[in-house]
Design a protein around this motif. Structure first.
Motif, PDB file in Angstrom:
ATOM      1  N   TRP A 111     -10.261 -49.034  20.782  1.00 49.43           N
ATOM      2  CA  TRP A 111      -9.380 -47.257  20.857  1.00 49.43           C
ATOM      3  C   TRP A 111      -8.767 -47.756  19.451  1.00 49.43           C
ATOM      4  O   TRP A 111      -8.229 -46.439  19.110  1.00 49.43           O
ATOM      5  CB  TRP A 111      -9.194 -46.895  21.813  1.00 49.43           C
ATOM      6  N   ALA A 114      -9.928 -48.038  16.794  1.00 47.48           N
ATOM      7  CA  ALA A 114     -10.412 -46.629  15.913  1.00 47.48           C
ATOM      8  C   ALA A 114      -9.781 -45.210  15.624  1.00 47.48           C
ATOM      9  O   ALA A 114     -10.611 -44.534  14.889  1.00 47.48           O
ATOM     10  CB  ALA A 114     -11.358 -46.179  17.546  1.00 47.48           C
ATOM     11  N   LYS A 115      -8.744 -45.611  16.143  1.00 49.92           N
ATOM     12  CA  LYS A 115      -7.650 -44.664  16.035  1.00 49.92           C
ATOM     13  C   LYS A 115      -6.999 -44.955  13.942  1.00 49.92           C
ATOM     14  O   LYS A 115      -7.043 -44.111  13.853  1.00 49.92           O
ATOM     15  CB  LYS A 115      -6.208 -44.865  16.724  1.00 49.92           C
ATOM     16  N   LYS A 118      -9.560 -43.255  11.524  1.00 51.18           N
ATOM     17  CA  LYS A 118      -9.465 -41.860  12.049  1.00 51.18           C
ATOM     18  C   LYS A 118      -8.428 -42.079  10.848  1.00 51.18           C
ATOM     19  O   LYS A 118      -9.010 -40.724  10.420  1.00 51.18           O
ATOM     20  CB  LYS A 118      -9.373 -41.273  13.209  1.00 51.18           C
ATOM     21  N   TRP A 119      -7.645 -42.505  11.107  1.00 48.86           N
ATOM     22  CA  TRP A 119      -6.417 -41.601  10.016  1.00 48.86           C
ATOM     23  C   TRP A 119      -6.657 -42.486   8.256  1.00 48.86           C
ATOM     24  O   TRP A 119      -5.930 -41.869   7.485  1.00 48.86           O
ATOM     25  CB  TRP A 119      -4.564 -42.488  10.548  1.00 48.86           C
ATOM     26  N   SER A 121      -7.743 -43.067   4.586  1.00 51.32           N
ATOM     27  CA  SER A 121      -8.477 -41.872   3.516  1.00 51.32           C
ATOM     28  C   SER A 121      -8.238 -42.961   2.375  1.00 51.32           C
ATOM     29  O   SER A 121      -7.088 -42.909   1.958  1.00 51.32           O
ATOM     30  CB  SER A 121      -7.699 -40.643   4.253  1.00 51.32           C
ATOM     31  N   ARG A 123     -11.798 -43.231   4.328  1.00 50.17           N
ATOM     32  CA  ARG A 123     -12.378 -44.323   5.382  1.00 50.17           C
ATOM     33  C   ARG A 123     -13.146 -45.679   4.585  1.00 50.17           C
ATOM     34  O   ARG A 123     -13.824 -45.101   3.740  1.00 50.17           O
ATOM     35  CB  ARG A 123     -12.900 -44.075   6.710  1.00 50.17           C
ATOM     36  N   SER A 150     -17.519 -42.872  19.359  1.00 46.09           N
ATOM     37  CA  SER A 150     -16.150 -42.373  18.470  1.00 46.09           C
ATOM     38  C   SER A 150     -16.056 -42.518  16.679  1.00 46.09           C
ATOM     39  O   SER A 150     -15.417 -42.364  16.403  1.00 46.09           O
ATOM     40  CB  SER A 150     -14.777 -43.134  18.923  1.00 46.09           C
ATOM     41  N   ASP A 153     -18.143 -39.884  15.385  1.00 48.93           N
ATOM     42  CA  ASP A 153     -17.353 -39.185  15.437  1.00 48.93           C
ATOM     43  C   ASP A 153     -16.727 -39.054  14.128  1.00 48.93           C
ATOM     44  O   ASP A 153     -15.969 -38.204  13.064  1.00 48.93           O
ATOM     45  CB  ASP A 153     -16.677 -38.437  16.534  1.00 48.93           C
ATOM     46  N   LEU A 154     -16.815 -40.232  13.700  1.00 49.41           N
ATOM     47  CA  LEU A 154     -15.570 -40.961  12.236  1.00 49.41           C
ATOM     48  C   LEU A 154     -16.276 -40.358  10.719  1.00 49.41           C
ATOM     49  O   LEU A 154     -16.147 -41.029   9.984  1.00 49.41           O
ATOM     50  CB  LEU A 154     -14.744 -42.139  12.555  1.00 49.41           C
ATOM     51  N   GLN A 182     -20.597 -45.722   6.647  1.00 51.38           N
ATOM     52  CA  GLN A 182     -20.858 -43.641   6.606  1.00 51.38           C
ATOM     53  C   GLN A 182     -22.154 -43.382   5.883  1.00 51.38           C
ATOM     54  O   GLN A 182     -22.606 -44.147   4.779  1.00 51.38           O
ATOM     55  CB  GLN A 182     -19.560 -43.758   5.398  1.00 51.38           C
TER      56      GLN A 182
END
Length: 386
Positions: A111, A114-115, A118-119, A121, A123, A150, A153-154, A182
């Motif tokens: 997790w 994954a976090k 998520k942040w 940029s 990805r 998860s 969702d990304l 992606q």
């Protein structure tokens, strides 16, 4: 991907290693064909692993971050990462572990990975995750479903497959892999139906695709058949070891005495054979009694991190009436992980054994790199190399 003026893109693939360990993922990625993979950042919590990594890749001195992943922030990562690899801890997912799953202290580090994704940029275009088969059944499949969700969702389309390292090295080491791409970078050969059963997608993997294809972004890419793999330890055993490495007679006799009747018959057959052969052995607790078990075939069992009763394997040499037993060496662990040229210059013996037991097999990652990662990230470079 084409460069200016229609030329082939020779830009290195910038990669980041999460849970980098001693660097066997990097070792593999540096061997792939068709494109250069440049690891520009790596992270692990253990200083001993970082020391072994840097001893083999001195340029990592500046970009290997020794830190708990829970303390890693996106500003710690360089820009332009296209590939992120993650061999997050398996102890809570393994059938030999506590089976706490992704709520466990160790495997729950997924997790945190994954976090960070998520942040980031932008990805990474591609992520590669590796873990044990137990990930698929942990909490009746709910842990895997949550992880896939998860990543979906990304913005990742997901493929699941499995490779046993025995197809490349004489070690039984089955692992499952997740490749996330992606959605805007999916190659033209990506399929979105249920994959047929194959050696990399057995029935249980096919069932994962069937279960999630309607609710998550799933795809698959046809992969070539796996090679047959070696059937014995020839070329992987360290021929010259210190004189004191082989156990003394009384210890060997205690080893033989601990074998079951079936194991003793196997031992005796190999002992009286006309040829010398090697077997690996490991300790098991049966009805509260510690016993040695001799592997039936000529390859090693799955190497594990040292620190338990059955964690370290012994090497048994039998034939022509002679018998000898000793612990397997760090060099043999390295060889069985596909890292024949790895420099064993950092850490204690136990740290070296732990590092290899906690790693990925180089040949497997190289195969995935050649047949999956590079064709997705540098399709034109791959085509020109064929």
């Amino acid at each position: 991907m084409m460069g200016e003026g229609g030329s082939m893109d020779s830009t290195p693939i910038r990669a980041a290693e999460f849970f980098a360990g001693i660097g066997l993922v990097r070792t593999a990625l540096q061997r792939v064909k068709g494109a250069q993979v440049q690891v520009v950042w790596a992270n692990d919590i253990k200083q001993a692993k970082r020391d072994a990594y840097v001893a083999n890749f001195p340029d990592a001195e500046d970009h290997f971050l020794v830190r708990d992943i829970r303390e890693v922030k996106t500003p710690h990562l360089p820009a332009g990462i296209e590939l992120a690899t993650s061999s997050f801890p398996c102890i809570d997912l393994s059938l030999a572990g506590n089976r706490r799953g992704l709520v466990g202290e160790q495997s729950g580090m997924f997790w945190e990975f994954a976090k960070i994704l998520k942040w980031m940029s932008p990805r990474p275009s591609v992520v590669l995750l590796e873990n044990v088969h137990g990930f698929a059944t942990s909490h009746k499949g709910d842990d895997l479903a949550a992880a896939l969700r998860s990543l979906s969702d990304l913005g990742y389309s997901l493929d699941v497959f499995a490779v046993d390292a025995r197809h490349f090295v004489p070690q039984s080491r089955p692992r499952m892999f997740i490749v996330g791409i992606q959605k805007g970078n999916l190659p033209g050969n990506a399929r979105f139906d249920v994959p047929p059963v194959s050696d990399v997608r057995p029935a249980w993997v096919k069932a994962i695709h069937e279960k999630h294809r309607e609710t998550l972004s799933m795809h698959y890419i046809k992969l070539p058949d796996l090679p047959e793999g070696p059937r014995d330890l020839d070329g992987f055993v360290e021929e010259e070891v210190s004189p004191g490495a082989w156990w003394e007679d009384d210890r060997v006799e205690a080893f033989v005495k601990s074998l079951s009747d079936v194991q003793k018959a196997r031992f005796q057959a190999l002992l009286t054979a006309d040829t010398i052969s090697y077997r690996t052995a490991y300790r098991r607790t049966r009805q509260g009694i510690s016993m040695w078990e001799l592997r039936r075939d000529g390859i090693a069992g799955c190497l594990r991190t040292t620190g338990g009763g059955s964690s370290r394997q012994a090497l048994v040499r039998l034939g022509r009436g002679s018998k000898a037993v000793r612990w397997m060496t760090p060099r043999e662990y390295a060889n069985l992980m596909g890292a024949h040229d790895y420099k064993l210059v950092a850490g204690t013996t136990n740290q070296q054994l732990f590092g290899f037991g906690d790693a990925v097999v180089v040949d497997v990652i190289e195969w995935i790199g050649n047949h999956y990662l590079v064709p997705v990230l540098r399709p034109d470079s791959t085509a020109s190399a064929e």
